[in-house]
Design an enzyme around this catalytic site. Sequence first.
Site, PDB file in Angstrom:
ATOM      1  N   ARG A 168      40.539  16.593   7.022  1.00  0.00           N
ATOM      2  CA  ARG A 168      39.933  17.117   8.179  1.00  0.00           C
ATOM      3  C   ARG A 168      39.999  18.830   8.518  1.00  0.00           C
ATOM      4  O   ARG A 168      40.735  19.523   7.487  1.00  0.00           O
ATOM      5  CB  ARG A 168      40.854  16.396   9.296  1.00  0.00           C
ATOM      6  CG  ARG A 168      40.470  14.979   9.292  1.00  0.00           C
ATOM      7  CD  ARG A 168      41.509  14.238   9.849  1.00  0.00           C
ATOM      8  NE  ARG A 168      41.799  14.674  11.288  1.00  0.00           N
ATOM      9  CZ  ARG A 168      42.953  14.397  11.900  1.00  0.00           C
ATOM     10  NH1 ARG A 168      43.804  13.748  11.182  1.00  0.00           N
ATOM     11  NH2 ARG A 168      43.213  14.961  12.862  1.00  0.00           N
ATOM     12  N   GLN A 223      11.678  31.119  30.343  1.00  0.00           N
ATOM     13  CA  GLN A 223      10.683  30.560  30.974  1.00  0.00           C
ATOM     14  C   GLN A 223      10.957  29.459  32.087  1.00  0.00           C
ATOM     15  O   GLN A 223      11.235  28.259  31.426  1.00  0.00           O
ATOM     16  CB  GLN A 223       9.480  30.114  29.918  1.00  0.00           C
ATOM     17  CG  GLN A 223       8.173  29.652  30.599  1.00  0.00           C
ATOM     18  CD  GLN A 223       7.420  28.990  29.799  1.00  0.00           C
ATOM     19  OE1 GLN A 223       7.813  28.238  28.717  1.00  0.00           O
ATOM     20  NE2 GLN A 223       5.979  28.866  29.768  1.00  0.00           N
ATOM     21  N   TYR A 263      49.580  10.940   4.550  1.00  0.00           N
ATOM     22  CA  TYR A 263      49.188  11.824   5.629  1.00  0.00           C
ATOM     23  C   TYR A 263      50.057  13.040   5.692  1.00  0.00           C
ATOM     24  O   TYR A 263      51.039  12.930   5.839  1.00  0.00           O
ATOM     25  CB  TYR A 263      49.253  10.817   7.027  1.00  0.00           C
ATOM     26  CG  TYR A 263      48.816  12.144   8.080  1.00  0.00           C
ATOM     27  CD1 TYR A 263      47.520  12.440   8.030  1.00  0.00           C
ATOM     28  CD2 TYR A 263      49.749  12.480   9.117  1.00  0.00           C
ATOM     29  CE1 TYR A 263      47.196  13.657   8.982  1.00  0.00           C
ATOM     30  CE2 TYR A 263      49.337  13.414   9.897  1.00  0.00           C
ATOM     31  CZ  TYR A 263      48.202  13.726  10.031  1.00  0.00           C
ATOM     32  OH  TYR A 263      47.902  14.827  10.796  1.00  0.00           O
ATOM     33  N   GLY A 286       3.187  26.384  29.821  1.00  0.00           N
ATOM     34  CA  GLY A 286       2.276  26.449  28.620  1.00  0.00           C
ATOM     35  C   GLY A 286       2.472  27.431  27.881  1.00  0.00           C
ATOM     36  O   GLY A 286       3.360  28.428  28.128  1.00  0.00           O
ATOM     37  N   THR A 287       1.959  27.474  26.606  1.00  0.00           N
ATOM     38  CA  THR A 287       2.426  28.305  25.481  1.00  0.00           C
ATOM     39  C   THR A 287       1.919  29.909  25.808  1.00  0.00           C
ATOM     40  O   THR A 287       2.469  30.920  25.558  1.00  0.00           O
ATOM     41  CB  THR A 287       1.944  28.265  24.278  1.00  0.00           C
ATOM     42  OG1 THR A 287       0.425  27.905  24.306  1.00  0.00           O
ATOM     43  CG2 THR A 287       2.364  26.965  23.539  1.00  0.00           C
ATOM     44  N   ASN A 293      53.951  14.458  12.669  1.00  0.00           N
ATOM     45  CA  ASN A 293      53.742  15.860  13.089  1.00  0.00           C
ATOM     46  C   ASN A 293      53.543  15.695  14.712  1.00  0.00           C
ATOM     47  O   ASN A 293      53.465  16.797  15.463  1.00  0.00           O
ATOM     48  CB  ASN A 293      52.511  16.479  12.449  1.00  0.00           C
ATOM     49  CG  ASN A 293      51.261  15.728  12.677  1.00  0.00           C
ATOM     50  OD1 ASN A 293      51.159  14.389  12.707  1.00  0.00           O
ATOM     51  ND2 ASN A 293      49.920  16.413  12.723  1.00  0.00           N
ATOM     52  N   TYR A 294      53.360  14.723  15.161  1.00  0.00           N
ATOM     53  CA  TYR A 294      52.936  14.239  16.681  1.00  0.00           C
ATOM     54  C   TYR A 294      54.007  13.506  17.323  1.00  0.00           C
ATOM     55  O   TYR A 294      54.167  12.561  17.018  1.00  0.00           O
ATOM     56  CB  TYR A 294      51.689  13.782  16.670  1.00  0.00           C
ATOM     57  CG  TYR A 294      50.969  13.568  18.072  1.00  0.00           C
ATOM     58  CD1 TYR A 294      50.846  14.549  18.846  1.00  0.00           C
ATOM     59  CD2 TYR A 294      50.570  12.299  18.415  1.00  0.00           C
ATOM     60  CE1 TYR A 294      50.144  14.539  20.041  1.00  0.00           C
ATOM     61  CE2 TYR A 294      49.922  12.166  19.513  1.00  0.00           C
ATOM     62  CZ  TYR A 294      49.995  13.302  20.453  1.00  0.00           C
ATOM     63  OH  TYR A 294      49.145  13.069  21.894  1.00  0.00           O
ATOM     64  N   ARG A 342       7.289  14.316  23.550  1.00  0.00           N
ATOM     65  CA  ARG A 342       6.766  13.324  22.506  1.00  0.00           C
ATOM     66  C   ARG A 342       8.095  12.925  21.405  1.00  0.00           C
ATOM     67  O   ARG A 342       7.868  11.877  20.966  1.00  0.00           O
ATOM     68  CB  ARG A 342       5.731  13.856  21.721  1.00  0.00           C
ATOM     69  CG  ARG A 342       4.405  13.823  22.583  1.00  0.00           C
ATOM     70  CD  ARG A 342       3.293  14.828  21.983  1.00  0.00           C
ATOM     71  NE  ARG A 342       3.607  15.974  22.203  1.00  0.00           N
ATOM     72  CZ  ARG A 342       2.760  16.980  21.826  1.00  0.00           C
ATOM     73  NH1 ARG A 342       1.715  16.991  21.272  1.00  0.00           N
ATOM     74  NH2 ARG A 342       3.119  18.411  22.010  1.00  0.00           N
ATOM     75  N   GLY A 357      -4.318  21.450  17.931  1.00  0.00           N
ATOM     76  CA  GLY A 357      -5.673  22.165  18.196  1.00  0.00           C
ATOM     77  C   GLY A 357      -6.466  22.215  17.074  1.00  0.00           C
ATOM     78  O   GLY A 357      -6.158  22.566  16.078  1.00  0.00           O
TER      79      GLY A 357
END
Length: 522
Positions: free
Chosen positions: A370, A95, A403, A100-101, A423-424, A29, A166
């Site tokens: 980050r 299970q 940065y 079912g329960t 840095n890259y 549901r 129920g």
Amino acid sequence: MKPSLKGPGAGLRISGLGVVVMAAGRGTRMRSKRAKVLHRVAGRPMVLYALDLALQVAGRRIAIVVGHQAEDVRRVIDAEIVGKAGADSLAVVEQVEQLGTGHAVLQSRPVFWGTKEPRPADYLILNGDTPLLKERTVRELLRAHRSEGAAVTILTAALDDPSGYGRVIRRQPDGSHRGGLASSDVLKIVEDRDATPAERVVKEINVGTYVVSGEFLFPALGKLEPHNAQGELYLTDIVRMAVTQRQRVVAVMLQDSEEGMGVNTRRQLAAAEQVIRQQIRERWLDAGVTMLDPASVWIDTGVSVGKDTVLYPNVTLEGKTEIGDECVLRSYSRLTDCRVGARVEILDHCVLRESQIEDDAVLGPFVHLRPGVLVRRKAKVGNFVEMKKTDLGEGAKANHLSYLGDAKIGRGVNIGAGTITCNYDGVHKHQTTIGDHVFVGSDTQLVAPITVGTGAVIAAGTTVTQDVPADSLAIARAAQENRVGWAAKRRIMMERSSAPAQRPSSGQKPAKAAVSPKGKGR
Ligand code: UD1
Ligand code: MG
């Protein structure tokens, strides 16, 4: 920092208890690709609310039944319980088919019967989709069960709209049993889809929290039959079975029916979210946190906030964030899994993730941290500064437009506006190390790997490509040339060229610019 749970017996583990958490269902549901129990309420997967209750009340001998997306559910559980008391006696059972329960609970039998330990005297059984349930209610249920000597004890709630749940069918359907006390005139539980029109009008529902005596549970489950609309083995049928066998069935009705809300749909998920969010806010208000507009503040269930901290409207605190005392968090800031010390000021619109901020630091507005940032004591991070895996030293400042990634920045360093750690290199990330009390001029690029020695000065506009020795000046930019009068002449020329065409009067010569403004000079 969390205020302790109030209520009788809080903190005490109940002995002789086995706990079964049912978390194998798909949750059709919900109309989701994800298993229902993994949907989050106040930032926490639903299944963990039931697990928390199990750990609080029993502490051990807990079986969690997983099935749909078992591996994902198992991962969430494992991550949660690492290092926690009781973790070693928690069993995750599968299970494979969700029949079912009743069938779900049956899968846990080897956990309790297959060991040398005595079998539990009673079982607490919890639906995995009832996140509002409180510890004290579960304790109350257990107390009622044991003092009444019941075979089955169920938790019920009176709802204006009981549809989907129920229904609890009693001998006296006039409501005379109401009032939250244990009562024992229950005949059976009928599922919504199996109920007759007369049963469907009953407003008392089964919450899905049960205590069942050890002698009764598994033999009864073994006799369940799938004679119902869904063709399932219903756990709820053990109530009728106990009544037939003249065993004692006790019902405890919730005072606050909201607590019994089961989450089967997105609407119910949203409703549960609202309730828990409000409870969390109230808990922190009661603990001494100021909120100027509580309804707009979002605090996840795993967060803690110190005394005299002020949360402005629309602050969001997520994950395992910890905020110290006397902090101020301005509007529209979001912190996820951060540790913040005392007296920290976080101005508007900051997004901070998996980072640590020490006492008396000031951040924002518009800071983006980050993961892996450490902002040390009294440091300042100003607007439009992004950091990642960076240690910003005590009292250091990065006030504007920078940065800083993969960097270790010493104490008292000044990072000028527009500084970038490069840095890259397209393949690898490299480290930038800046010693104490370095002055980094504005618009500097630090091409990593690079080290700047203590006390050095970097001239504005420098691209630093070599390590800078301590106490040195690094300057790398084109020498400046000033052309005196150039601009004035250019202005005149521009004015002429935009003026309407005129015949020059006799004796006047058009002025010539010394240099063409186009293409030359800077
Ligand atoms: C169940 C109860 C209903 C009660 C309601 C309260 C039954 C038959 N019905 O209905 O009386 O009013 O909860 O919210 O128990 N699960 C499994 N394996 C399965 C089926 C379900 O582990 O084969 C788990 C689900 O993951 C969930 C829990 O059991 O955590 C309840 O299942 P769900 O399908 O939500 O039952 P409801 O229809 O809500
Ligand atoms: Mg349900």
